[in-house]
Design an enzyme around this catalytic site. Sequence first.
Site, short mmCIF file in Angstrom:
data_model
loop_
_atom_site.label_atom_id
_atom_site.label_comp_id
_atom_site.label_asym_id
_atom_site.label_seq_id
_atom_site.Cartn_x
_atom_site.Cartn_y
_atom_site.Cartn_z
N CYS A 104 0.85 -1.42 0.00
CA CYS A 104 -0.11 0.27 0.05
C CYS A 104 0.86 1.35 0.43
O CYS A 104 0.35 2.03 -0.69
CB CYS A 104 -0.77 -0.07 1.02
SG CYS A 104 -2.14 1.76 1.27
N CYS A 201 -4.54 -2.52 7.36
CA CYS A 201 -4.45 -1.00 6.86
C CYS A 201 -6.39 -0.68 7.67
O CYS A 201 -6.72 -0.14 7.27
CB CYS A 201 -4.08 -0.25 6.68
SG CYS A 201 -3.97 -0.91 4.68
#
EC number: 2.8.1.13
Length: 373
Positions: A104, A201
Amino acid sequence: MVKIMKKKKIIVAMSGGVDSSVSAWLLLKQGYQVEGLFMKNWDEDDSNDYCSSKIDFNDVKKVCKTLNIPLHTINFSEEYWENVFLNFLKEHKKGNTPNPDILCNKIIKFNICLKFSLKYLKSDYFATGHYAKIKKTKKNFYLYRAHDKKKDQSYFLYTLKSKILSKIIFPLAYFKKKKIRKIAKKIKLSVYKKKDSTGICFIQPKKFNSFLKQYIPQKIGKILTMSKEFLGLHLGYEFYTIGQRKGLNIGGKKKKKNAYPWYVVKKDIYLNIIFVVQGLRNPYLLSYGFLTKKIHYINDNIFYFKKKCVVQIKYRQEPIICEFFKISKKNNYIKVIFKKPILYVTPGQSAVFYLKNKCLGGSIIKKNIPYLP
């Protein structure tokens, strides 16, 4: 006529946590033009029980109001799904344990989001609340460990290149976490007591398996000892990782008079078998190295430092001295050997290399080299 210098504009990636919130305040204090950006990577409509983005967004709005800074929002959930989450599922199906936060950072936060900030929000720099340092020389930008070694997050940033680092600011580089919370309380930020986020996340670790089951079907398989003794059944190799102790449901099983807990040591993804051993220090859990294929260098070729280099194979793990060997031109494998055997070398995880506090780069562990065959 006096020439007025224009303030540098910095976009701060706001997560709703104390770190990014105080980062914005610190930059304001230094005289920058600061604006917040809330990045949404997951549609809670798909999974209300797992995603906390609504809560985080409300926290960000409160912080930006307190600091009196503009707030932008952007939805990268489609990009995240295509580039990060599908890879995450693919690696689990291979029997690996991926780290989507690193991917990410590489593809979403410090690529797509950074470019969006520079091009469309007309910022000069992009800032986040990561604990890491960036140092500049005449030619390059380098990544270093943060002053707060316990909170250092350079491990998650090893995929960034010097060109990217040149546009990034980490305001917390020289701060301790305790100090950041004190600042947040002093300036009356609503998030000063908010707990640090953990796990992936978009999901908390306690809910991980139930979340994963939405995308990977359960397949009952055997749990065996290394001597092929049957101990029980599992829900599918994808839901277990090397070194895992909890969730095996064989805690009451005792081999002979040995009551030590069981740990996952190996997975056979073709036969859907989980192999386990007893005892935290069981030699089957040790590896003296690993194989990888491609090493990402931030600047310097790691082979220049192979006698001085240390490697860290998990976040917050103690680094260990290592050496590099190119072993095959055909498949481009690189062998990394530790100074001494270590526990839980897990395929799919990242191995990050350091020269003292300087982050040199890293790679994905393809296969561990077991201490015992």
